[in-house]
Design a protein around this motif. Structure first.
Motif, mmCIF file in Angstrom:
data_model
loop_
_atom_site.group_PDB
_atom_site.id
_atom_site.type_symbol
_atom_site.label_atom_id
_atom_site.label_comp_id
_atom_site.label_asym_id
_atom_site.label_seq_id
_atom_site.Cartn_x
_atom_site.Cartn_y
_atom_site.Cartn_z
ATOM 1 N N GLU A 252 -10.614 -0.532 0.727
ATOM 2 C CA GLU A 252 -10.203 -1.699 -0.044
ATOM 3 C C GLU A 252 -8.683 -1.814 -0.056
ATOM 4 O O GLU A 252 -7.974 -0.823 -0.163
ATOM 5 C CB GLU A 252 -10.714 -1.595 -1.479
ATOM 6 N N SER A 253 -8.196 -3.050 0.068
ATOM 7 C CA SER A 253 -6.753 -3.268 0.010
ATOM 8 C C SER A 253 -6.463 -4.613 -0.616
ATOM 9 O O SER A 253 -7.297 -5.523 -0.600
ATOM 10 C CB SER A 253 -6.132 -3.193 1.407
ATOM 11 N N ARG A 254 -5.274 -4.722 -1.176
ATOM 12 C CA ARG A 254 -4.815 -6.021 -1.675
ATOM 13 C C ARG A 254 -3.326 -6.135 -1.406
ATOM 14 O O ARG A 254 -2.600 -5.131 -1.353
ATOM 15 C CB ARG A 254 -5.117 -6.206 -3.160
ATOM 16 N N THR A 255 -2.893 -7.358 -1.231
ATOM 17 C CA THR A 255 -1.507 -7.641 -0.888
ATOM 18 C C THR A 255 -0.832 -8.337 -2.053
ATOM 19 O O THR A 255 -1.360 -9.314 -2.593
ATOM 20 C CB THR A 255 -1.431 -8.529 0.368
ATOM 21 N N VAL A 256 0.332 -7.827 -2.450
ATOM 22 C CA VAL A 256 1.067 -8.397 -3.579
ATOM 23 C C VAL A 256 2.527 -8.552 -3.171
ATOM 24 O O VAL A 256 2.999 -7.952 -2.201
ATOM 25 C CB VAL A 256 0.958 -7.513 -4.833
ATOM 26 N N THR A 257 3.241 -9.353 -3.929
ATOM 27 C CA THR A 257 4.667 -9.571 -3.709
ATOM 28 C C THR A 257 5.440 -8.942 -4.858
ATOM 29 O O THR A 257 5.072 -9.106 -6.029
ATOM 30 C CB THR A 257 4.987 -11.068 -3.624
#
Length: 659
Positions: free
Chosen positions: A477-482
């Motif tokens: 699982e992965s998520r991309t954030v700024t």
């Protein structure tokens, strides 16, 4: 303590020929870590210096020499003179650290604040300021008469040298010292004193004698730890300059031999090229804690543990988790039953190393490290805490022991202090339900370069990179954030997970990092804990030459030596993280030898580096080898008049990003 075990490996790792050559100037003495030798030379050179830049360089070296020989008052004076003579913000950084060690916290906070403005990053000094503010608060509470559990005083057997790492054994206090009368044949030029040996004395003080003529040698020995049955002693030995093949610190064990001790042997898990320090054996004899500087660590020295197997052999070292280890230095572990005491300069503290305590909890966890506070800790280095005796129980319990400190006002460099600790009444219970939370602050940072257009220019500090992209992964699982304007992502951690992070931004090389939330503390006294992880991305400078450090070749040879492999391994990792860049690997020679020969040799060396990267899985289409021979020297000298140092600068391996 700065001139004993913390940085000893830096001296020991240098070739013996470095030390046999005569030192004729202060800068060379500092470069060779002969700080005591350097001071009078540098003082004369400062008086003779004609320009501000030269004065700044000499003053900076003088500040460094006084720092490394334990004289922070003089160090402050010379770091300020260095800054006044164009030495730059590094001089102020050193001045602030010395002010903090001397507990002049308000002055230190002001200097750190000014530094943040000067380099353009408040972020760089946030922990130093936070620690100074906390220490000043503790000092204010001390003057207000707040009740404290500890009383301390200097032991009566300290010398003018460094006395440290006390441990109780058979009604004697065993400790380490570089006092006069040791087994070293000559003075240690870092300090101007002797090499370190192990000594013994009565707990109440008195005559000091050598612990063992078998264990003590002309090399450095120290930081002993004894098995519960008294049949083994574990200790650190650092081989002196002149024996390059063993020029690192290792952990040794000696067996009881009648009334004395047998020859020491190095423990089998000790590998070449790594520094192992400060062993601490458990009461059961099946766990050995120590401090080491290894590639798999969290940064700086970390605390490891090895377990003794059923067959009597030791396991591979196990890195203790982020509840204990930081990006700074964790050293001098000691044990009291299952309570672990250790010193750290990576946790928020009062100055240099501070002493912390932690103990095991359920499911392999340790409690959140607790700073022992004033008066055990000070602005200087405090370390090596050991308990000798307990009297009474409950609120009537009194504990006696010793610790080491480099605080001013003692007999010499490091000193051993006695302590008495009593138990204070517990605070009234809090009926509020406990909510445990572990938070990780991931910050994307970049170097602040002295010349923003030159990647090889001096690094002034780090600053956060706003609006960078972070890809956070747990398993599949992965998520991309700024990141926010502070370059940060704050993440509430899920228990017992391994996190992977990747930081990206247009125009920068990607960076990666890992963090494990396994066995982080759930401590009722500190239910919320915060951790930090920095991801350093580097700006891409197309066609800018970057020198690869520590890549050397044997004379007239082009094969990759073993000591060059770590640097090329790092380059391979960078290329794997950034699959869209192509590089040129260049090799340069000095001007000695025929021009055609130098050209061919440099081409062969560049190709060897390319071949090494291909063997590490890098696509050869991304790599170009180019030998420059002697055509692009960086040292400005006429060939026949180039010094050995200038020739060495010209002999270099470089890379540049070409697309």
């Amino acid at each position: 303590m700065r001139f004993t075990w913390l940085a000893l490996f830096a001296l020991l790792s240098i070739s013996s020929c470095t030390y046999t050559a005569k030192v004729t100037d202060g800068a060379t003495a500092v470069d060779r870590k002969q700080y005591d030798v350097a001071i009078p030379m540098l003082q004369r050179e400062f008086k003779k210096a004609k320009t501000r830049s030269v004065k700044g360089e000499v003053a900076m070296n003088l500040g460094t020499s006084y720092r490394e020989t334990g004289n922070d008052e003089e160090a402050i004076t010379w770091f300020q003179k260095a800054y006044d003579n164009n030495a730059g913000p590094d001089a102020l950084r050193e001045k602030a650290a010395a002010l903090k060690r001397l507990e002049r916290y308000e002055e230190a906070i002001q200097v750190y604040t000014d530094l943040g403005f000067e380099i353009g990053s408040r972020y760089e000094f946030r922990k130093e300021i936070q620690g100074a503010e906390l220490a000043q608060k503790w000092k204010d509470q001390e003057t207000e008469g707040k009740e404290r559990p500890y009383t301390v005083q200097a032991a009566n057997f300290n010398s003018r040298g460094a006395d440290y790492a006390p441990v109780y054994f058979e009604n004697q206090l065993i400790f380490s010292s570089d006092r006069q009368g040791g087994d070293g044949a000559e003075n240690y030029k870092w300090t101007g004193r002797g090499f370190t040996d192990i000594y013994q004395t009565s707990v109440t003080g008195g005559a000091v004698t050598s612990f063992s003529d078998v264990i003590n040698t002309p090399d450095h020995e120290g930081t002993p730890s004894f098995s519960a049955d008294g049949q083994q002693v574990y200790f650190t030995r650092c081989v002196s300059p002149g024996k390059r093949e063993d020029a690192f610190c290792g952990i040794y064990v000696s067996e009881r031999n009648g009334g004395g001790w047998g020859p020491a042997t190095k423990l089998p898990f000790v590998k070449p090229g790594v520094n192992y320090l400060h062993p601490a054996i458990s009461a059961t004899g099946d766990r050995l804690y120590f401090s080491a500087l290894m590639e798999d660590g969290w940064g700086g020295y970390d605390i490891y543990v090895v377990n003794k197997k059923v067959d009597g052999t030791w396991s591979d070292p196990i890195l203790m988790n982020r509840a204990i280890n930081t990006q700074g230095n964790e050293q001098f572990p000691t044990l009291d039953a299952d309570t672990l005491y250790f010193a750290s300069d990576g946790l928020v503290g009062m100055g240099g190393l501070d002493i912390y305590m932690t103990h095991p909890m359920a499911n392999g966890r340790y409690s959140a490290p607790k700073n022992l506070g004033i008066p055990v800790n000070s602005g200087a280095d405090d370390f090596s805490y050991t308990i000798v005796k307990r009297m009474g129980s409950g609120l009537d319990e009194k504990v006696l022991g010793f610790f080491s400190t480099a605080r001013p006002g003692g007999a010499g460099a490091d000193d051993i202090y006695e302590f008495a600790r009593r138990t204070l009444p517990p605070p009234p219970p809090d009926p509020t339900p406990i909510v445990y939370k572990n938070v990780l602050d991931v910050t994307v940072v970049e170097k602040i370069l002295e010349d923003p257009a030159d990647p090889q220019s001096r690094v002034r500090g780090l600053r956060p990179v706003p609006n960078a992209t972070i890809v956070a992964s747990i398993g599949a699982e992965s998520r991309t954030v700024t990141t926010n304007e502070e370059g940060q992502l704050s993440l509430v951690l899920v228990d017992n997970q391994n996190y992977q992070f990747r930081a990206e931004r247009d125009g920068y090389l990607a960076a990666e990092g890992v963090f494990s939330s396994r066995n982080l503390p759930k401590d009722p006294d500190a239910p919320e804990q915060r951790y930090e992880l920095e991801l350093e991305i580097e700006k891409i400078f197309l066609n800018a030459e970057i020198v690869l450090e520590n890549i050397y070749y044997d004379f007239d040879e082009s094969f990759i030596r073993e000591d060059a492999q770590p640097t090329l391994n790092e380059l391979a990792s960078l290329l794997q993280r950034n699959p869209n860049i192509n590089i040129e690997l260049g090799s340069h020679t000095d001007c000695q030898g025929p021009e055609g020969y130098n050209q061919r040799l440099s081409q062969d060396r560049a190709q060897s580096a390319v071949n090494y990267l291909i063997e590490r899985g890098i696509d050869g289409n991304r790599l170009t080898a180019r030998g420059y021979g002697e055509t692009q020297p960086v040292a400005e000298c006429v060939c026949q008049r180039c010094t050995d140092e200038e020739n060495q600068r010209n002999r270099r391996t470089t890379f540049r990003i070409v697309e």
